[in-house]
Design a protein around this motif. Sequence first.
Motif, short mmCIF file in Angstrom:
data_model
loop_
_atom_site.label_atom_id
_atom_site.label_comp_id
_atom_site.label_asym_id
_atom_site.label_seq_id
_atom_site.Cartn_x
_atom_site.Cartn_y
_atom_site.Cartn_z
N GLN A 26 -18.76 90.59 55.53
CA GLN A 26 -20.22 90.59 55.43
C GLN A 26 -20.68 91.58 54.36
O GLN A 26 -20.37 92.77 54.43
CB GLN A 26 -20.85 90.96 56.77
CG GLN A 26 -22.37 90.96 56.73
CD GLN A 26 -22.98 91.48 58.01
OE1 GLN A 26 -22.29 91.90 58.94
NE2 GLN A 26 -24.30 91.47 58.07
N TYR A 27 -21.41 91.04 53.37
CA TYR A 27 -22.00 91.89 52.33
C TYR A 27 -23.20 92.61 52.92
O TYR A 27 -24.09 91.98 53.50
CB TYR A 27 -22.42 91.01 51.15
CG TYR A 27 -23.25 91.72 50.11
CD1 TYR A 27 -22.68 92.62 49.23
CD2 TYR A 27 -24.62 91.48 50.01
CE1 TYR A 27 -23.44 93.27 48.27
CE2 TYR A 27 -25.39 92.12 49.05
CZ TYR A 27 -24.79 93.01 48.20
OH TYR A 27 -25.55 93.66 47.25
N LEU A 28 -23.23 93.93 52.81
CA LEU A 28 -24.34 94.71 53.37
C LEU A 28 -25.35 95.12 52.32
O LEU A 28 -26.53 95.25 52.61
CB LEU A 28 -23.80 95.94 54.10
CG LEU A 28 -22.87 95.64 55.28
CD1 LEU A 28 -22.36 96.93 55.90
CD2 LEU A 28 -23.56 94.77 56.32
N GLY A 29 -24.89 95.35 51.08
CA GLY A 29 -25.82 95.71 50.03
C GLY A 29 -25.19 96.57 48.95
O GLY A 29 -24.04 97.00 49.05
N CYS A 30 -25.99 96.82 47.92
CA CYS A 30 -25.57 97.69 46.81
C CYS A 30 -25.76 99.15 47.20
O CYS A 30 -26.62 99.47 48.03
CB CYS A 30 -26.39 97.38 45.56
SG CYS A 30 -26.01 95.78 44.85
N PHE A 31 -24.99 99.99 46.56
CA PHE A 31 -25.09 101.43 46.82
C PHE A 31 -24.64 102.18 45.57
O PHE A 31 -23.71 101.77 44.89
CB PHE A 31 -24.20 101.81 48.01
CG PHE A 31 -24.10 103.30 48.25
CD1 PHE A 31 -25.22 104.06 48.56
CD2 PHE A 31 -22.88 103.94 48.18
CE1 PHE A 31 -25.11 105.43 48.79
CE2 PHE A 31 -22.76 105.30 48.40
CZ PHE A 31 -23.88 106.04 48.70
N GLU A 32 -25.36 103.25 45.26
CA GLU A 32 -24.95 104.15 44.18
C GLU A 32 -24.62 105.49 44.83
O GLU A 32 -25.46 106.07 45.52
CB GLU A 32 -26.06 104.30 43.15
CG GLU A 32 -25.65 105.14 41.97
CD GLU A 32 -26.69 105.15 40.87
OE1 GLU A 32 -27.25 106.24 40.61
OE2 GLU A 32 -26.94 104.09 40.29
N THR A 33 -23.40 105.96 44.60
CA THR A 33 -22.95 107.21 45.22
C THR A 33 -23.74 108.39 44.67
O THR A 33 -24.33 108.31 43.59
CB THR A 33 -21.46 107.46 44.95
OG1 THR A 33 -21.29 107.80 43.57
CG2 THR A 33 -20.60 106.28 45.35
N PRO A 34 -23.69 109.52 45.35
CA PRO A 34 -24.17 110.75 44.73
C PRO A 34 -23.31 111.05 43.49
O PRO A 34 -22.23 110.49 43.33
CB PRO A 34 -23.93 111.82 45.81
CG PRO A 34 -23.78 111.06 47.09
CD PRO A 34 -23.23 109.71 46.72
N ALA A 35 -23.78 111.91 42.63
CA ALA A 35 -23.08 112.25 41.38
C ALA A 35 -21.90 113.17 41.68
O ALA A 35 -21.88 114.34 41.29
CB ALA A 35 -24.04 112.87 40.39
N GLU A 36 -20.90 112.61 42.38
CA GLU A 36 -19.73 113.39 42.80
C GLU A 36 -18.41 112.76 42.36
O GLU A 36 -17.34 113.18 42.79
CB GLU A 36 -19.71 113.50 44.33
CG GLU A 36 -20.93 114.21 44.89
CD GLU A 36 -21.02 114.14 46.41
OE1 GLU A 36 -20.20 113.45 47.04
OE2 GLU A 36 -21.93 114.79 46.95
#
Length: 116
Positions: A26-36
């Motif tokens: 199941q695709y839940l959505g896009c995500f951009e990580t913190p700048a880590e």
Amino acid sequence: MKAHLVFVYGTLRRGESNHHFLARSQYLGCFETPAEYTLYDLGDYPAVVYGSNAICGEVYSIDDETLNRLDKLEDVPREYRREAIKTPFGVAWIYLYQDSTLLKKTILSGDWCQKA
């Protein structure tokens, strides 16, 4: 059967060469990580290590069988290792690359799909 969340940033994303591994997930959505983190181009696939950039990707809910197949694909624990990362969908696995000697070409955008 336990559900797991996984954050994918390269060939497992929609439209990419290994997305078929997530066909039953199941695709839940896009995500951009913190700048880590920092994203690198290894040619046919990317690598992520700790760094100072945000990484773009997608979060999926997967079953045990799919997690085992992804671990084999990512050659855990030799080439990659799994670590937990917080996402808006819950804690997800991210695959981090292990061999820093091969990391030469940074993808500054943090997005494997927009690397050109």
